[in-house]
Design an enzyme around this catalytic site. Structure first.
Site, PDB file in Angstrom:
ATOM      1  N   LYS A  37       0.871  -1.180   0.000  1.00  0.00           N
ATOM      2  CA  LYS A  37       0.000   0.000   0.000  1.00  0.00           C
ATOM      3  C   LYS A  37       0.904   1.224   0.000  1.00  0.00           C
ATOM      4  O   LYS A  37       1.642   1.464   0.956  1.00  0.00           O
ATOM      5  CB  LYS A  37      -0.896  -0.005   1.242  1.00  0.00           C
ATOM      6  CG  LYS A  37      -1.633   1.320   1.446  1.00  0.00           C
ATOM      7  CD  LYS A  37      -2.560   1.289   2.645  1.00  0.00           C
ATOM      8  CE  LYS A  37      -2.914   2.706   3.100  1.00  0.00           C
ATOM      9  NZ  LYS A  37      -3.851   2.730   4.221  1.00  0.00           N
ATOM     10  N   THR A  43      -9.067   2.631  12.004  1.00  0.00           N
ATOM     11  CA  THR A  43      -9.436   3.387  13.200  1.00  0.00           C
ATOM     12  C   THR A  43     -10.905   3.215  13.620  1.00  0.00           C
ATOM     13  O   THR A  43     -11.161   3.018  14.807  1.00  0.00           O
ATOM     14  CB  THR A  43      -9.115   4.883  13.002  1.00  0.00           C
ATOM     15  OG1 THR A  43      -7.788   4.992  12.482  1.00  0.00           O
ATOM     16  CG2 THR A  43      -9.207   5.641  14.313  1.00  0.00           C
TER      17      THR A  43
END
Lengths: 249, 284
Positions: B102, B212
């Site tokens: 990524k 998150t």
């Protein structure tokens, strides 16, 4: 000072140990008892020395607690690595030369001394047939501590032999210190400047206790494959990153 | 026409789940493991960091997930330019856990928004080096097109800055990206709850990456499950095809045979105003 008497009865050994404890305590010399943790505890000795066929290190540690010194005789680098991994405080490396103390034992030669010097991080004591006449070659091979039995107790002037051996060791230590900076390397590890005596990347990783971790090494900006670690000597100014995976999004 | 049950495929790997889970900021490894289980995620992300030389404790994340069959997507977080991202990617690949990466390059600590130029540069280089590159990018349709042309295996536009939970700030852009993209679109960053996930999927996203909102939820394991269901619900909803938006009501009960006149009596008077508004015009 190590008490080793294979022929004495346990009671006799205990008596000798008591006397030696008094004597060594008076001079501030650590006392190590060969083979017998119980005697070491009984007389308040500083530690024990085990042979390869004696009580396992873990068991001796349980008996003696974390503070006492435990040393093990080793005869090859595999035994040395194992002793180091299991938490020995020091190892014996030998017999370097043929010796009357252990007749019939094949000497391990100086090459094992060199191997131990290059790899083993705990203190090691070269032993076996070492005399004032051949001690230089042992120190040359990388030993910093030597143990002598026959050369001392078999001599009419034991104190004189001890002084001569000590003098040789001190001379090599002094030479080592003066050439110290050449042997130790200043490298940057994970952004921190580090002075290390590790010879290779593998040794450096081992010194941090990370050899069994899944980590990746970057050496001067490029990935260093694991099989290259042992072959890559440290050099001054090298920049090393030791990285692994942590939680992230 | 996409099918409901078609599998997501990235870089030649067919994936069972369209939910990617980040592994950061979980309260403890046990909650991470349970959340991973509840999410059904097959792709997990993590970061490359220096080993803490002052601590003997092993804080590596891999020890907690090793026994699962997962696709590993390490990120290049901490990189501020393409060079650093490429270096981190190579370190990650050297760990022997595959060649997905990524691309995450940021220079602004307040927003952590991706640097578009460096991201494009890094993607070009990583593709040349044989990586399966999934760049985290701003929600810019043109940039996503350029990333695809550079060889990105998927594009990962953010809904909002990382960790903000602000949801999808520019649904119009995200819709365009999903519409045009020839590679999978994984909406990454900024989502807050299952609602945002459904919205992203309805806009045409092929998958979602969350960290998150799960890790920092009151109950991370429950939120992980909510995210899994939201991906499924959003996907089905998008495939099923929504009704066009209209400005006024149209009865869902038949007006024929009503007992009383009621609201239908004046029907002819407002007939003209009830004309359907084009779906395009009111698309959110």
């Amino acid at each position: 000072m190590q008490l080793r008497d294979k022929n004495a009865s346990k009671a006799g050994l205990l008596e000798k140990a008591k006397q030696l404890r008094e004597l060594t305590a008076r001079y501030g010399v650590p006392l190590i008892i060969n083979d017998h943790p119980d005697i070491a505890i009984a007389v308040g000795a500083d530690g024990v020395h085990l042979g390869q066929d004696d009580m396992p290190l873990g068991e001796a540690r349980r008996l003696l607690g974390p503070e006492r010194i435990i040393g093990i005789s080793t005869h090859n680098i595999g035994q040395a690595r194992l002793a180091q991994a299991e938490g020995a405080d020091y190892i014996g490396v030998g017999p370097v030369f043929p010796t009357g103390t252990k007749p019939g034992r094949t000497p391990v030669t100086l090459s094992y001394v060199s191997e131990a010097a290059a790899e083993i991080r705990i203190p090691f004591v070269a032993i076996g047939g070492i005399t004032p006449d051949n001690v230089d070659s042992v120190l040359e091979a990388g030993a910093r501590r030597i143990c002598a039995v026959s050369a001392i107790v078999g001599n009419a002037d034991p104190a004189g032999v001890c002084r001569r051996l000590l003098e040789r060791i001190s001379r090599y230590e002094a030479a080592r210190e003066s050439s110290g900076p050449a042997k130790s390397c200043e490298v940057t590890v994970n952004g921190r400047s580090v002075l290390t005596d590790a010879g290779t990347v593998a040794e450096l990783v081992a010194q941090y206790g990370l050899l069994d971790r899944k980590l990746v090494v970057e050496w001067n900006g490029a990935v260093l494959a694991r099989h290259e670690w042992e072959k890559t000597p440290l050099e001054n100014g090298a920049v090393i990153e030791l990285v692994h995976f942590v939680g992230g999004g | 026409m996409k099918r409901y049950d078609s599998q997501l495929e990235i870089g030649g790997t067919k994936l069972r789940s369209r939910l990617f889970l980040g592994t950061g900021r979980f309260p403890n490894p046990a909650v991470l493991q349970q959340s991973l289980e509840a999410s059904g995620a097959e792709v997990i992300t993590f970061a490359v960091r220096r080993v803490n030389l002052d601590s003997v404790e092993d804080d590596s994340v891999l020890q907690h997930v090793e026994d699962r069959s997962l696709v590993y997507l390490p990120n290049t977080s901490g990189a501020g330019n393409a060079d650093e991202a490429v270096r981190i990617a190579k370190l990650a690949r050297a760990a022997g856990l595959g060649n997905w990466i990524k691309v995450e390059i940021s220079r602004d600590e307040r927003t952590l928004l991706p640097d578009p130029l460096e991201t494009l540069r890094a993607t070009e280089r990583l593709v040349r080096e044989g990586f399966v590159a999934l760049p985290y990018t701003s929600d810019d349709p043109m940039l996503c097109r350029r990333l695809e042309e550079a060889g990105a295996a998927a594009v990962m536009p953010g809904g909002a800055p990382i960790g903000t939970g602000l949801g999808i700030l520019n649904p119009y852009n995200l819709g365009l990206i999903a519409e045009q993209s020839g590679v999978p679109v994984i909406v990454d960053a900024g989502l807050g709850s299952a609602q945002d996930v459904v919205q992203a999927m309805e806009l045409g996203a092929d998958g979602i990456l969350v960290n998150t909102p799960v890790a920092k939820a009151q109950d991370p394991v429950a939120m992980a499950k909510a995210m899994r269901l939201a991906v499924e619900a959003g996907r089905l909803s998008a495939m099923a095809g929504r009704i066009p938006r209209k400005p006024y009501a149209s009865a869902s009960s038949s007006t024929e045979g009503a007992l009383f006149g009621g609201p239908y009596a004046a029907g002819s008077a407002i007939e003209g105003r009830r004309a359907e508004t084009s779906a395009e015009g009111l698309r959110r």
